[in-house]
Scaffold this motif. Structure first.
Motif, PDB file in Angstrom:
ATOM      1  N   THR A 150       0.852  -1.163   0.040  1.00 30.69           N
ATOM      2  CA  THR A 150       0.086   0.092   0.108  1.00 30.69           C
ATOM      3  C   THR A 150       0.931   1.200   0.125  1.00 30.69           C
ATOM      4  O   THR A 150       1.925   1.267   0.545  1.00 30.69           O
ATOM      5  CB  THR A 150      -1.027  -0.076   1.241  1.00 30.69           C
ATOM      6  OG1 THR A 150      -0.099  -0.194   2.347  1.00 30.69           O
ATOM      7  CG2 THR A 150      -1.746  -1.085   1.289  1.00 30.69           C
ATOM      8  N   TYR A 190      -0.811  -0.202 -16.368  1.00 33.30           N
ATOM      9  CA  TYR A 190      -0.460   0.558 -15.233  1.00 33.30           C
ATOM     10  C   TYR A 190       0.130  -0.435 -14.131  1.00 33.30           C
ATOM     11  O   TYR A 190      -0.072  -1.537 -14.280  1.00 33.30           O
ATOM     12  CB  TYR A 190      -1.640   1.241 -14.509  1.00 33.30           C
ATOM     13  CG  TYR A 190      -1.988   2.364 -15.423  1.00 33.30           C
ATOM     14  CD1 TYR A 190      -1.394   3.815 -15.483  1.00 33.30           C
ATOM     15  CD2 TYR A 190      -3.155   2.060 -16.137  1.00 33.30           C
ATOM     16  CE1 TYR A 190      -2.062   4.687 -16.318  1.00 33.30           C
ATOM     17  CE2 TYR A 190      -3.528   3.043 -17.121  1.00 33.30           C
ATOM     18  CZ  TYR A 190      -2.960   4.362 -17.355  1.00 33.30           C
ATOM     19  OH  TYR A 190      -3.483   5.213 -18.136  1.00 33.30           O
ATOM     20  N   ILE A 221      -0.210   0.592 -10.699  1.00 34.30           N
ATOM     21  CA  ILE A 221      -1.159   0.740  -9.526  1.00 34.30           C
ATOM     22  C   ILE A 221      -2.339  -0.223  -9.936  1.00 34.30           C
ATOM     23  O   ILE A 221      -2.698  -0.009 -11.168  1.00 34.30           O
ATOM     24  CB  ILE A 221      -1.641   2.204  -9.215  1.00 34.30           C
ATOM     25  CG1 ILE A 221      -1.989   2.942 -10.306  1.00 34.30           C
ATOM     26  CG2 ILE A 221      -0.433   2.748  -8.596  1.00 34.30           C
ATOM     27  CD1 ILE A 221      -2.873   4.225 -10.145  1.00 34.30           C
ATOM     28  N   CYS A 251      -6.812   2.983  -6.416  1.00 35.86           N
ATOM     29  CA  CYS A 251      -6.534   4.345  -5.784  1.00 35.86           C
ATOM     30  C   CYS A 251      -7.562   4.902  -5.173  1.00 35.86           C
ATOM     31  O   CYS A 251      -8.567   4.971  -5.847  1.00 35.86           O
ATOM     32  CB  CYS A 251      -5.971   5.356  -6.891  1.00 35.86           C
ATOM     33  SG  CYS A 251      -5.824   6.935  -6.032  1.00 35.86           S
ATOM     34  N   CYS A 257      -2.825   4.117  -2.734  1.00 41.86           N
ATOM     35  CA  CYS A 257      -2.968   3.256  -3.723  1.00 41.86           C
ATOM     36  C   CYS A 257      -2.322   1.915  -3.562  1.00 41.86           C
ATOM     37  O   CYS A 257      -1.608   1.662  -2.328  1.00 41.86           O
ATOM     38  CB  CYS A 257      -2.033   3.726  -4.975  1.00 41.86           C
ATOM     39  SG  CYS A 257      -2.296   5.481  -5.417  1.00 41.86           S
ATOM     40  N   TYR A 258      -2.918   0.998  -4.313  1.00 46.62           N
ATOM     41  CA  TYR A 258      -2.165  -0.467  -4.274  1.00 46.62           C
ATOM     42  C   TYR A 258      -1.148  -0.677  -5.466  1.00 46.62           C
ATOM     43  O   TYR A 258      -1.510  -0.491  -6.646  1.00 46.62           O
ATOM     44  CB  TYR A 258      -3.424  -1.549  -4.146  1.00 46.62           C
ATOM     45  CG  TYR A 258      -4.019  -1.791  -2.875  1.00 46.62           C
ATOM     46  CD1 TYR A 258      -3.601  -2.814  -2.011  1.00 46.62           C
ATOM     47  CD2 TYR A 258      -5.077  -0.952  -2.471  1.00 46.62           C
ATOM     48  CE1 TYR A 258      -4.346  -3.146  -0.841  1.00 46.62           C
ATOM     49  CE2 TYR A 258      -5.509  -1.218  -1.174  1.00 46.62           C
ATOM     50  CZ  TYR A 258      -5.214  -2.330  -0.334  1.00 46.62           C
ATOM     51  OH  TYR A 258      -5.668  -2.574   0.627  1.00 46.62           O
ATOM     52  N   VAL A 259      -0.116  -1.413  -5.191  1.00 45.52           N
ATOM     53  CA  VAL A 259       0.546  -2.112  -6.310  1.00 45.52           C
ATOM     54  C   VAL A 259       0.797  -3.486  -5.941  1.00 45.52           C
ATOM     55  O   VAL A 259       1.081  -3.863  -4.685  1.00 45.52           O
ATOM     56  CB  VAL A 259       1.875  -1.354  -6.434  1.00 45.52           C
ATOM     57  CG1 VAL A 259       1.789  -0.067  -6.880  1.00 45.52           C
ATOM     58  CG2 VAL A 259       2.880  -1.423  -5.023  1.00 45.52           C
ATOM     59  N   VAL A 262       4.311   5.104  -8.728  1.00 43.07           N
ATOM     60  CA  VAL A 262       2.853   5.234  -8.445  1.00 43.07           C
ATOM     61  C   VAL A 262       2.649   6.769  -8.882  1.00 43.07           C
ATOM     62  O   VAL A 262       1.531   7.043  -9.431  1.00 43.07           O
ATOM     63  CB  VAL A 262       2.631   5.308  -6.962  1.00 43.07           C
ATOM     64  CG1 VAL A 262       1.318   5.651  -6.527  1.00 43.07           C
ATOM     65  CG2 VAL A 262       2.715   3.537  -6.394  1.00 43.07           C
ATOM     66  N   ASP A 274       1.866   6.924 -12.438  1.00 48.92           N
ATOM     67  CA  ASP A 274       0.583   6.341 -13.057  1.00 48.92           C
ATOM     68  C   ASP A 274      -0.589   7.531 -12.723  1.00 48.92           C
ATOM     69  O   ASP A 274      -1.384   7.669 -13.278  1.00 48.92           O
ATOM     70  CB  ASP A 274       0.400   4.987 -12.273  1.00 48.92           C
ATOM     71  CG  ASP A 274       1.057   3.869 -12.994  1.00 48.92           C
ATOM     72  OD1 ASP A 274       1.618   4.296 -13.901  1.00 48.92           O
ATOM     73  OD2 ASP A 274       0.752   2.761 -12.431  1.00 48.92           O
TER      74      ASP A 274
END
Ligand code: FAD
Length: 469
Positions: A312, A339, A341, A344, A364-366, A386, A389
């Motif tokens: 996160t 992308y 991410i 978001c 955001c999450y990756v 991030v 993106d």
């Protein structure tokens, strides 16, 4: 003669183990049972994946940020520990899907991506005409012949076609499990969709009939999630405060469990000591569970269960430096788009209590199944990826005031096809061969916070039934 006191040991101080310890101790005290409960946690902090970071007036969730209100046990636990008046709903607002370089509003009436209102579905720019026509074949397609489990992908692709699945259903459903919908089990994740197809044949028609109108219209006022104004950490702290300090041992890992001849268990601890128990509740991620019983065959399938890594990334800004022009609470990202991410949240809009006035908080999450390498990059590299993106969808004029990157390695258990049967088989083997041991937690019977709390409460019943006190 003095009554013999039975000892119950709970291993793992995440929300599951905390719930078991809290409710079990409550019953022991209220009914004056000849029992004691000890909670063992490997780290120096309780809460497991629940971790809140407080900085400059921001309340930042590093792991879970909320829970579904519909599953009532989490709000009940909060109320039981005196936090009922701190529960707060999310602001309901439009959610978007990022496809290619454009944010598309979620079509009104879409429930987990399944259309229940035809007008908004036909007018959305999310799908091509062919994609829409293919989805409408749901009205005429027969029920699936499959009586057993199947992947979410197989089920939804068959009913709605690839395009609707990839642009809408997949980012919503797989986001919750950080998983691959072509591997995730329908019956262990969203069995309600299987039931809708059984009863109504058409998924669209069935969802329209079974979803309350208010949910279909994406109610503007109140969201479906709850959190605590002081952060979810306050739930952990309040539960901890209500457990006798002598019942909690932190910073002590359980390294092994032996079943003794007299039916009790010997726990080998990382501090070199041993602890005897009449009953053991194991509330650990599946990898840690398997390590405790290296010589038993009952956890073989569980050992092979996959878990995905995610991170996160929370970014705080001055409001002047970020333009989020759209009305809404955030977006998920279609897998077809290039992308890193995966989602978001405009946290300052969805959860206004988390952010001081004049500031913006983006979270955001990756990382996702088969695309996890990003989690191992440095904080600086992740922040840059991030931001790049985000700049596609927002005007970001300055660097964040600060960024909090939290890596969750192998933290999202993957409930793949057949999960339910494998878990049931494990419980059966444990019941037969390790009586008095109860396995619970997010790797098994649901990973949402209320699911974990339900499982923690079930473990209390199991222990009481086993010890028959
Ligand atoms: P854990 O929290 O993993 O706790 C296990 C505990 O056991 C840990 O404290 C660990 O240190 C300890 N331990 C491990 N090995 C040993 C050992 N050998 N001896 C002693 N102790 C040991 N759910 C929601 O409902 N809403 C959300 O918004 C949400 N978002 C999420 C976001 C992220 C990034 C993640 C990772 C999860 C999210 N979840 C969410 C899921 C939810 O947070 C978890 O499923 C839940 O917190 C797991 O609780 P648990 O007690 O089962 O396990």
């Amino acid at each position: 003669m003095k009554e013999q006191v039975k000892k119950v040991v709970v291993i793992g101080g995440g929300i599951t183990g905390l719930t078991t310890t809290y409710y079990l101790q409550k019953i022991i005290n209220e009914q004056k049972l000849p029992m004691e409960v000890i909670l063992l946690e490997a780290t120096h902090k309780l809460g497991g994946k629940i971790q809140t970071h407080y900085q400059d007036g921001f309340v930042i969730e590093k792991g879970p940020d909320s829970f579904l209100e519909r599953k009532t046990s989490a709000a009940e636990l909060a109320t039981d520990v005196g936090l009922g008046n701190k529960l707060v709903h999310n602001t309901a607002g439009k959610a978007y899907v990022l496809v290619k370089d454009q944010l598309h509003p979620m079509p009104t009436g879409a429930v987990m991506g399944i259309p229940t209102k035809i007008g908004p579905f036909l007018s959305t720019g999310l799908f091509s005409v062919q994609g829409k026509i293919r989805a409408m074949s749901d009205f005429v397609l027969p029920r699936s012949q499959s009586g057993g489990d199947q992947s979410l992908g197989h089920f939804f692709r068959r009913r709605l076609g690839d395009e609707v699945v990839e642009n809408l259903v997949e980012p919503l459903l797989s986001g919750i499990y950080a998983g691959d919908i072509d591997q995730l089990s329908l019956m262990s994740t969203f069995p309600q969709f299987y039931r809708v197809e059984r009863e109504h044949r058409s998924l669209i028609w069935g969802m329209k009939k079974t979803t309350p109108t208010q949910n279909r219209l994406n109610s503007k006022t109140q969201g479906k999630f709850l959190t605590l104004t002081g952060g979810l950490q306050t739930l952990v702290d309040a539960v901890e405060e209500r457990i006798a300090p002598s019942s909690i041992i932190k910073g002590t890992k359980v390294e092994g469990i032996d079943h003794k001849g007299d039916g009790s268990y010997n726990l080998v601890l990382s501090n070199g000591e041993n602890l005897q128990a009449d009953s053991v509740v194991v509330a650990l991620p599946h990898m840690a569970l398997a390590e405790l019983f290296p010589n038993t065959p009952y956890f073989q399938d569980i050992k092979e269960m996959q878990a995905t890594s995610v991170a996160t990334v929370a970014m705080a800004f001055d409001a002047n430096d970020v333009e989020v022009t759209l009305d809404g609470t955030g977006f998920v990202v279609s897998r077809n788009s290039d992308y890193t991410i995966t989602a978001c949240t405009w946290t300052h809009k969805k959860w206004p209590h988390t952010t001081p006035d004049g500031k913006v908080l983006l979270r955001c999450y990756v990382g996702r199944a088969s695309d996890e390498a990003v989690v191992d990059l440095s904080d600086v590299e992740i922040e840059k990826i991030v931001l790049d993106d985000l700049k596609v969808t927002m005007n970001i004029k300055a660097k964040p005031l600060f960024t909090v990157v939290t890596r969750w390695k192998n933290a999202m258990p993957q409930y793949t096809v057949g999960h339910k049967q494998r878990v049931e088989k494990m419980h059966q083997d444990v019941r037969m061969n390790l009586p008095g041991v109860f396995v619970t937690g997010s790797s098994f019977g649901g990973l949402g916070l209320p699911d974990c709390i339900d499982q923690g409460k079930q473990a209390v019943n199991d222990v009481l039934e086993y010890l028959k006190i």
